[in-house]
Design an enzyme around this catalytic site. Structure first.
Site, mmCIF file in Angstrom:
data_model
loop_
_atom_site.group_PDB
_atom_site.id
_atom_site.type_symbol
_atom_site.label_atom_id
_atom_site.label_comp_id
_atom_site.label_asym_id
_atom_site.label_seq_id
_atom_site.Cartn_x
_atom_site.Cartn_y
_atom_site.Cartn_z
ATOM 1 N N ASP A 10 0.750 -62.505 79.504
ATOM 2 C CA ASP A 10 1.132 -62.201 78.120
ATOM 3 C C ASP A 10 1.772 -60.815 78.155
ATOM 4 O O ASP A 10 1.670 -60.090 79.145
ATOM 5 C CB ASP A 10 -0.113 -62.209 77.216
ATOM 6 N N SER A 11 2.388 -60.452 77.034
ATOM 7 C CA SER A 11 2.937 -59.106 76.930
ATOM 8 C C SER A 11 1.828 -58.060 76.932
ATOM 9 O O SER A 11 2.112 -56.872 77.019
ATOM 10 C CB SER A 11 3.729 -58.984 75.631
ATOM 11 N N TYR A 42 6.776 -57.534 73.152
ATOM 12 C CA TYR A 42 7.945 -58.340 73.489
ATOM 13 C C TYR A 42 8.670 -58.775 72.211
ATOM 14 O O TYR A 42 9.860 -59.058 72.227
ATOM 15 C CB TYR A 42 7.526 -59.622 74.230
ATOM 16 N N CYS A 73 1.754 -66.536 75.504
ATOM 17 C CA CYS A 73 2.485 -65.698 74.557
ATOM 18 C C CYS A 73 3.523 -66.568 73.854
ATOM 19 O O CYS A 73 4.362 -67.194 74.523
ATOM 20 C CB CYS A 73 3.170 -64.585 75.349
ATOM 21 N N ASN A 74 3.450 -66.633 72.541
ATOM 22 C CA ASN A 74 4.426 -67.441 71.780
ATOM 23 C C ASN A 74 5.835 -66.897 71.941
ATOM 24 O O ASN A 74 6.808 -67.651 72.046
ATOM 25 C CB ASN A 74 4.079 -67.423 70.296
ATOM 26 N N THR A 75 5.963 -65.574 71.943
ATOM 27 C CA THR A 75 7.293 -64.948 72.032
ATOM 28 C C THR A 75 7.937 -65.283 73.376
ATOM 29 O O THR A 75 9.135 -65.615 73.445
ATOM 30 C CB THR A 75 7.167 -63.417 71.884
ATOM 31 N N CYS A 183 1.088 -65.889 67.223
ATOM 32 C CA CYS A 183 1.124 -64.811 68.221
ATOM 33 C C CYS A 183 -0.293 -64.702 68.756
ATOM 34 O O CYS A 183 -1.252 -64.630 67.968
ATOM 35 C CB CYS A 183 1.559 -63.500 67.571
ATOM 36 N N HIS A 185 -1.897 -62.394 70.121
ATOM 37 C CA HIS A 185 -2.620 -61.166 69.731
ATOM 38 C C HIS A 185 -3.358 -61.357 68.401
ATOM 39 O O HIS A 185 -4.419 -60.778 68.181
ATOM 40 C CB HIS A 185 -1.637 -60.000 69.558
HETATM 41 N N1 DGL Z 1 1.237 -62.109 72.236
HETATM 42 C C1 DGL Z 1 2.602 -62.358 72.027
HETATM 43 C C2 DGL Z 1 2.853 -63.646 71.262
HETATM 44 O O1 DGL Z 1 2.070 -64.559 71.301
HETATM 45 C C3 DGL Z 1 3.564 -61.320 71.592
HETATM 46 C C4 DGL Z 1 3.205 -59.968 71.221
HETATM 47 C C5 DGL Z 1 4.372 -59.026 71.432
HETATM 48 O O2 DGL Z 1 4.442 -58.529 72.547
HETATM 49 O O3 DGL Z 1 5.163 -58.831 70.510
HETATM 50 O O4 DGL Z 1 3.884 -63.802 70.641
#
Ligand code: DGL
Length: 261
Positions: A10-11, A42, A73-75, A183, A185
């Site tokens: 993940d980020s 990210y 990570c969705n992004t 996300c 997070h």
């Molecule tokens: N945890 C990440 C997600 O699921 C992204 C968080 C980020 O780095 O902006 O999108």
């Protein structure tokens, strides 16, 4: 049978929410978790930069012997998973905002999606959303400012609540009955969200579906670990190990690594 590790990245700290679901589902697997906290967030980066970071993370995990990679990570998934699948032969499991289950279960016909800018602007998200939301209204909000706070271990308190109100109040005004956390997070904000949402609002984040899909793909590719192997996890971060430690329940050692582009 294959006793090699499952790589998870993940980020930053967000993917720990996915890792926990994987650990619950798979008692015999070994995991390598990589938090690219040095490059978080990210979500405000462009697709090419996100893809380059994901390629880096993938190569690093493959160099550690990963047999399968979970993009927690969705992004990263919505911007880069197609490129990763084209470039590398190992199986990848990703996570996208759980818009389909939300569309199937909403009664009010209004669903909120809280995600990063990178996810909401991706074509993968647009395609999935347009496939499943013909008859429902979707209120999308970018959770700007949340990830840097969560990276510092801040998941409750006034600062988080004030930010959440900015995103959630317009959704409540629009009568959502389902909130999709797009996300990884944001899963750590569920207790704070429950304080401000009526009990009738369902929160969906898709982490259990990722764990089930990972198990399915391991079985399909005949690369499950043997039943004699004990689960274990090693943690790496490109940021500050103390920040990742706040999200890791066991006392295991967290190693700082530098992954250069
Ligand atoms: N945890 C990440 C997600 O699921 C992204 C968080 C980020 O780095 O902006 O999108």
């Amino acid at each position: 049978m294959n006793n090699a590790s499952i790589g998870v990245f993940d980020s930053g700290v967000g993917g720990i929410s996915i890792l926990k679901a994987l650990q619950n589902e798979m008692p015999n697997e070994q995991f390598i978790y990589l938090a690219d906290s040095h490059n978080a967030p990210y979500g405000s980066k462009d697709a090419a930069s996100i893809t380059a970071l994901c390629q880096n993370n993938t190569e690093w995990l493959l160099s550690k012997g990963a047999k399968l990679i979970v993009v927690a990570c969705n992004t990263a998934t919505t911007n880069a998973i197609e490129a990763l699948r084209d470039q590398y032969s190992c199986p990848f499991i990703g996570i996208e905002p759980a818009i389909k289950p939300a569309a199937l279960s909403t009664k009010s016909g209004v669903v909120g999606v809280l995600a990063t800018e990178g996810t909401l602007s991706s074509s993968l998200f647009h395609n999935t959303a347009s496939m499943h939301t013909q008859n429902i209204k979707v209120i999308e909000k970018i959770g700007k400012g949340l990830v840097p706070l969560i990276e510092k271990g801040i998941t409750s308190g006034l600062e988080i609540e004030n930010l959440l109100h900015l995103f959630i109040d317009p959704m409540l005004d629009a009568q959502i009955d389902t909130l999709v956390l797009g996300c990884t997070h944001y899963t750590f904000l569920i207790p704070a969200l429950k304080k401000m949402l009526p009990n009738s609002i369902q929160i969906i984040d898709g982490r259990d579906a990722v764990a089930r899909q990972t198990q399915f793909i391991l079985e399909k590719n005949k690369i499950l670990a043997s039943k004699e192997q004990q689960q274990s996890t090693v943690y790496y971060t490109t940021g500050n190990p103390k920040e990742l430690q706040k999200f890791v329940s066991e006392d295991g050692c967290i190693e700082k690594v530098s992954i250069t582009l």
